[in-house]
Write an enzyme that holds these catalytic residues in place. Structure first.
Site, mmCIF file in Angstrom:
data_model
loop_
_atom_site.group_PDB
_atom_site.id
_atom_site.type_symbol
_atom_site.label_atom_id
_atom_site.label_comp_id
_atom_site.label_asym_id
_atom_site.label_seq_id
_atom_site.Cartn_x
_atom_site.Cartn_y
_atom_site.Cartn_z
ATOM 1 N N GLU A 148 0.871 -1.197 0.000
ATOM 2 C CA GLU A 148 0.000 0.000 0.000
ATOM 3 C C GLU A 148 0.896 1.231 0.000
ATOM 4 O O GLU A 148 1.784 1.364 0.835
ATOM 5 C CB GLU A 148 -0.913 -0.020 1.231
ATOM 6 C CG GLU A 148 -1.672 1.274 1.513
ATOM 7 C CD GLU A 148 -2.509 1.796 0.345
ATOM 8 O OE1 GLU A 148 -3.373 1.076 -0.166
ATOM 9 O OE2 GLU A 148 -2.280 2.961 -0.068
ATOM 10 N N HIS A 163 -43.404 -5.738 15.507
ATOM 11 C CA HIS A 163 -44.208 -4.526 15.486
ATOM 12 C C HIS A 163 -43.943 -3.717 16.746
ATOM 13 O O HIS A 163 -43.862 -4.298 17.825
ATOM 14 C CB HIS A 163 -45.700 -4.896 15.435
ATOM 15 C CG HIS A 163 -46.595 -3.712 15.503
ATOM 16 N ND1 HIS A 163 -46.817 -2.886 14.424
ATOM 17 C CD2 HIS A 163 -47.316 -3.190 16.537
ATOM 18 C CE1 HIS A 163 -47.639 -1.921 14.779
ATOM 19 N NE2 HIS A 163 -47.962 -2.074 16.057
HETATM 20 P P1 FAD Z 1 -9.551 1.813 -2.873
HETATM 21 O O1 FAD Z 1 -10.296 1.878 -1.617
HETATM 22 O O2 FAD Z 1 -9.458 3.028 -3.719
HETATM 23 O O3 FAD Z 1 -8.093 1.328 -2.477
HETATM 24 C C1 FAD Z 1 -7.051 1.249 -3.392
HETATM 25 C C2 FAD Z 1 -5.753 1.411 -2.644
HETATM 26 O O4 FAD Z 1 -4.695 1.106 -3.526
HETATM 27 C C3 FAD Z 1 -5.503 2.847 -2.158
HETATM 28 O O5 FAD Z 1 -5.237 2.815 -0.776
HETATM 29 C C4 FAD Z 1 -4.278 3.307 -2.944
HETATM 30 O O6 FAD Z 1 -3.423 4.139 -2.184
HETATM 31 C C5 FAD Z 1 -3.615 1.973 -3.267
HETATM 32 N N1 FAD Z 1 -2.774 1.995 -4.465
HETATM 33 C C6 FAD Z 1 -3.099 2.433 -5.709
HETATM 34 N N2 FAD Z 1 -2.061 2.233 -6.555
HETATM 35 C C7 FAD Z 1 -1.065 1.643 -5.827
HETATM 36 C C8 FAD Z 1 0.234 1.193 -6.126
HETATM 37 N N3 FAD Z 1 0.758 1.284 -7.360
HETATM 38 N N4 FAD Z 1 0.966 0.656 -5.135
HETATM 39 C C9 FAD Z 1 0.466 0.557 -3.860
HETATM 40 N N5 FAD Z 1 -0.755 0.965 -3.528
HETATM 41 C C10 FAD Z 1 -1.510 1.501 -4.501
HETATM 42 N N6 FAD Z 1 -18.651 2.832 -1.048
HETATM 43 C C11 FAD Z 1 -19.588 2.207 -0.315
HETATM 44 O O7 FAD Z 1 -19.825 1.010 -0.505
HETATM 45 N N7 FAD Z 1 -20.284 2.875 0.666
HETATM 46 C C12 FAD Z 1 -20.071 4.181 0.920
HETATM 47 O O8 FAD Z 1 -20.711 4.745 1.801
HETATM 48 C C13 FAD Z 1 -19.101 4.861 0.148
HETATM 49 N N8 FAD Z 1 -18.844 6.170 0.386
HETATM 50 C C14 FAD Z 1 -17.879 6.793 -0.352
HETATM 51 C C15 FAD Z 1 -17.653 8.148 -0.109
HETATM 52 C C16 FAD Z 1 -16.700 8.818 -0.838
HETATM 53 C C17 FAD Z 1 -16.455 10.284 -0.558
HETATM 54 C C18 FAD Z 1 -15.935 8.127 -1.820
HETATM 55 C C19 FAD Z 1 -14.873 8.843 -2.598
HETATM 56 C C20 FAD Z 1 -16.153 6.781 -2.062
HETATM 57 C C21 FAD Z 1 -17.135 6.111 -1.341
HETATM 58 N N9 FAD Z 1 -17.422 4.771 -1.558
HETATM 59 C C22 FAD Z 1 -18.393 4.138 -0.839
HETATM 60 C C23 FAD Z 1 -16.687 3.986 -2.573
HETATM 61 C C24 FAD Z 1 -15.595 3.128 -1.904
HETATM 62 O O9 FAD Z 1 -14.729 3.971 -1.189
HETATM 63 C C25 FAD Z 1 -14.832 2.342 -2.962
HETATM 64 O O10 FAD Z 1 -15.736 1.610 -3.755
HETATM 65 C C26 FAD Z 1 -13.860 1.381 -2.308
HETATM 66 O O11 FAD Z 1 -12.937 2.073 -1.509
HETATM 67 C C27 FAD Z 1 -13.130 0.573 -3.373
HETATM 68 O O12 FAD Z 1 -12.189 -0.255 -2.782
HETATM 69 P P2 FAD Z 1 -10.858 -0.691 -3.559
HETATM 70 O O13 FAD Z 1 -10.088 -1.530 -2.612
HETATM 71 O O14 FAD Z 1 -11.194 -1.241 -4.885
HETATM 72 O O15 FAD Z 1 -10.080 0.669 -3.841
#
Ligand code: FAD
Ligand code: NAD
Length: 467
Positions: A34, A446
Site C-alpha cells: 500500500e 411490530h
Molecule cells: P480503494 O479503496 O481506492 O483502495 C485502493 C488502494 O490502492 C488505495 O489505498 C491506494 O493508495 C492503493 N494503491 C493504488 N495504486 C497503488 C500502487 N501502485 N501501489 C500501492 N498501492 C496503490 N462505497 C460504499 O460502498 N459505501 C459508501 O458509503 C461509500 N462512500 C464513499 C464516499 C466517498 C467520498 C468516496 C470517494 C467513495 C465512497 N465509496 C463508498 C466507494 C468506496 O470507497 C470504494 O468503492 C472502495 O474504496 C473501493 O475499494 P478498492 O479496494 O477497490 O479501492
C-alpha cells in the site's frame, strides 16, 4: 534474493485488505503493498467512513437545531464546533485503519509500504517514499488499486476552494454557498453535510434527473424532499468553466443540449462527477493485462488476461462500492486457493446516506421494462407505518418488484429513515431467491420500520393492510 510470497496484493483498500486477510486465513503466505501511510484505501481514509461520520454528526446538529422542537425537546443556543466535529471524524478513521493493521498481524499478512509495480512474471517492485526499491516474487498477484476522482474539463481542483470529495471532507469553515457538480451519490451526501451545517447548496447535473442508476420513482420523490430541505437543482445543465475571483468562484453554465451560457457565483465548488480506475504506472501492458474501452481492467472471474494476475474492486468493472470490492476480494482469494469463489452481481445493494436514506437491491422498474421482464409491483408509504409515525419520520416508501409469473423478488427500492439497515433483509431474501410471498408471510416485529417491507410485499398480491 527477492522476498517470496504465494500472493502479493497491490493496494490496501477494501479490495486489497479483505483479499489479504482471507488469503491469510486460508494459509497463504501473503503480502499487501500500500503506497498510502495507512491501510483502508479510499473507503476508510477519504470515503465511506469519514463521509458517514460527518453525515451522522451534521444530522444530529440539524436535529438539535430544528427538528427536536417538534418532539417537545427545547434546545437553546445550539452551536457548531466544526474542529471538534472534524476531530471526531478523524478519530474514527484513525481507529479503523489501525484495526486493519491489527487484522493483518492476526492473519499473518505482511504489510509493505510503498508503490507497487509489476516488473515481470511473478515480480512486483516496490518503491518506498525515499525512492528505495525492493523486489517481491509472487506466485499470484492481485491488483486492487482502486479509483480516483474524474476531473471535470475547465475546472481545476485545488482542494481548497475547488474541491473533490477529499477536500469536502476537510473544510475548515462552513462556506456561505457551495455548488456541487454532479447529482450522484457524493454530491447528495456531501452536499447534505454542508447544507445541514449552514451552506446554501446548489447542484448542477448534466442529466435531467438525480442519481442516474437509481429507480426513477425513488429519485423523483427524493428530489422533491431534497428541494424542500433547501437544495437547489440545476438539471440538464453542464459546467464549462470555473473562474477563480478574489473572494468568490464564478461558474459558467450551459444547457446540456447546448445554448446560451449563464453564470453563477459561489464560495466553494465540489466536483463529484464520478471516479475512474487507477491503472497507470503499474506495468500492466507489459505484463499482458488488458483494459476495456473505459479504462477498467478486463477480468473473467477476477482473472486478468495475464497468467496468475488477478484484479478486484474499483479498478475493474461494476459498481464502485466497498462491499462489491470486499465480495470480489473474498471470492478471488478463495479461487486462488483452489476453491469455488462466487459473487452474485445481481444482489449488490446500493445506499445513499442522505436523510431520508435511499437504498435498493436488484433491478429497477426501468431495467425490468427495458429487458421485457413481466413484473408485479407492491409499495407501501412510511406515512402509513406506525413506527415511522411515532418517530415523526414519515417521508418515503418501500417498493417490491416481483416476477409476474414466478413471484421471485427481482428488486427492492426504499426511501426513508434507516433504510440502509433494512436493505440487508431484502438482499438476504433475494440471495435465497425468495418469492414476494415469502417476505409477505414472514413475521416482522411490530412496530418497526421493516414492516413497510412486508407490507410492500403483501401489496404484490393486493392484501396490504393500510393503517
Ligand atoms: P480503494 O479503496 O481506492 O483502495 C485502493 C488502494 O490502492 C488505495 O489505498 C491506494 O493508495 C492503493 N494503491 C493504488 N495504486 C497503488 C500502487 N501502485 N501501489 C500501492 N498501492 C496503490 N462505497 C460504499 O460502498 N459505501 C459508501 O458509503 C461509500 N462512500 C464513499 C464516499 C466517498 C467520498 C468516496 C470517494 C467513495 C465512497 N465509496 C463508498 C466507494 C468506496 O470507497 C470504494 O468503492 C472502495 O474504496 C473501493 O475499494 P478498492 O479496494 O477497490 O479501492
Ligand atoms: P456518480 O457516478 O454517483 O455521480 C456522478 C454524477 O455526475 C452523475 O449524476 C452524472 O450524470 C453527473 N455528471 C457527470 N458529468 C457531469 C458534468 N460534466 N456536469 C454535471 N454533471 C455531471 O459519481 P460520484 O457521486 O462522484 O461518486 C463516485 C463513486 O463513488 C460512485 O461510483 C459511487 O458508487 C461511489 N460512492 C458511493 C457512496 C455510497 O455507496 N453511499 C458514496 C459516495 C461515493
Amino acid at each position: 534474493m527477492a522476498d517470496s510470497f504465494e500472493l502479493v496484493i497491490i493496494g490496501g483498500g477494501p479490495g486489497g485488505y479483505n483479499c489479504a486477510i482471507r488469503a491469510g486465513q486460508l494459509g497463504m503466505k501473503v503480502a499487501c503493498v500500500e503506497m498510502g501511510p495507512t491501510l483502508g484505501g479510499t473507503c476508510l481514509n477519504v470515503g465511506c467512513i469519514p463521509s458517514k461520520a460527518l453525515l451522522h454528526s451534521s444530522e444530529m446538529f440539524e436535529a438539535a437545531g430544528s427538528h427536536m422542537a417538534g418532539l417537545g425537546i427545547k434546545t437553546k443556543g445550539v452551536e457548531l464546533d466544526l474542529p471538534t466535529m472534524m476531530a471526531a471524524k478523524d478519530e474514527t478513521v484513525d481507529g479503523l485503519t489501525k484495526g486493519i493493521a491489527f487484522l493483518f498481524k492476526k492473519n499473518k499478512v505482511t504489510h509493505i509500504t510503498g508503490r507497487g509495480k509489476i516488473t515481470g512474471a511473478g515480480t512486483v517492485e516496490v518503491t518506498d517514499n525515499d525512492g528505495a526499491t525492493t523486489t517481491l516474487s509472487a506466485k499470484h498477484i492481485v491488483i486492487a488499486t482502486g479509483s480516483e476522482v474524474t476531473p471535470c474539463p475547465g475546472v481545476e481542483i485545488d482542494e481548497k476552494r475547488i474541491v473533490s470529495s477529499t477536500g469536502a471532507l476537510a473544510l475548515t469553515q462552513v462556506p456561505k454557498s457551495m455548488v456541487v457538480i454532479g447529482a450522484g451519490v457524493i454530491g447528495l451526501e456531501l452536499g447534505s453535510v454542508w447544507r445541514r451545517l449552514g451552506a446554501k447548496v446548489s447542484v448542477v447535473e448534466f442529466l435531467p434527473r438525480i442519481l442516474p442508476g437509481a429507480d426513477g420513482e425513488l429519485a423523483k420523490q427524493a428530489t422533491r424532499i431534497f428541494k424542500k430541505q433547501g437544495f437547489e437543482f440545476h438539471l440538464s445543465t453542464k459546467v464549462t468553466a470555473v473562474k477563480k475571483q478574489k473572494s468568490s468562484l464564478k461558474l459558467i453554465l450551459e444547457p446540456a443540449a447546448g445554448g446560451e451560457p449563464t453564470t453563477m457565483e459561489t464560495d466553494i465548488v465540489l466536483v463529484a462527477i464520478g471516479r475512474k480506475p487507477v491503472t497507470a504506472n503499474l506495468g500492466l501492458a507489459a505484463a499482458g493485462v488488458t483494459l476495456d474501452a473505459r479504462g477498467f481492467i478486463e477480468t473473467d472471474h477476477w482473472k486478468t488476461k495475464a497468467a496468475n494476475i488477478w484484479a478486484i474492486g474499483d479498478c475493474t468493472t461494476g459498481p464502485m462500492l466497498a462491499h462489491k470490492a470486499e465480495e470480489e476480494a473474498v471470492a478471488c482469494a478463495e479461487t486462488i486457493a483452489g476453491g469455488p469463489g462466487h459473487v452474485n452481481y445481481g444482489v449488490i445493494p446500493g445506499v445513499v446516506y442522505t436523510a431520508p436514506e435511499i437504498a435498493w437491491v436488484g433491478q429497477t422498474e426501468e431495467e425490468l421494462t427495458a429487458a421485457g421482464i413481466p413484473f408485479k409491483k407492491g409499495s407501501f408509504p412510511f406515512a402509513a407505518n406506525s413506527r415511522a409515525r411515532a418517530n415523526h419520520q414519515t417521508d418515503g416508501f418501500v417498493k417490491v418488484l416481483a416476477h409476474a409469473k414466478t413471484d421471485e423478488v427481482l428488486g427492492v427500492h426504499m426511501l426513508g429513515a434507516q433504510v440502509s439497515e433494512m436493505i440487508g433483509a431484502a438482499a438476504l431474501a433475494m440471495e435465497f431467491r425468495a418469492a414476494s410471498e415469502d417476505i409477505a408471510r414472514t413475521c416482522h416485529a411490530h412496530p418497526t420500520l421493516s414492516e413497510a417491507l412486508r407490507q410492500a410485499a403483501m401489496g404484490i398480491e393486493g392484501w396490504t393492510m393500510q393503517m
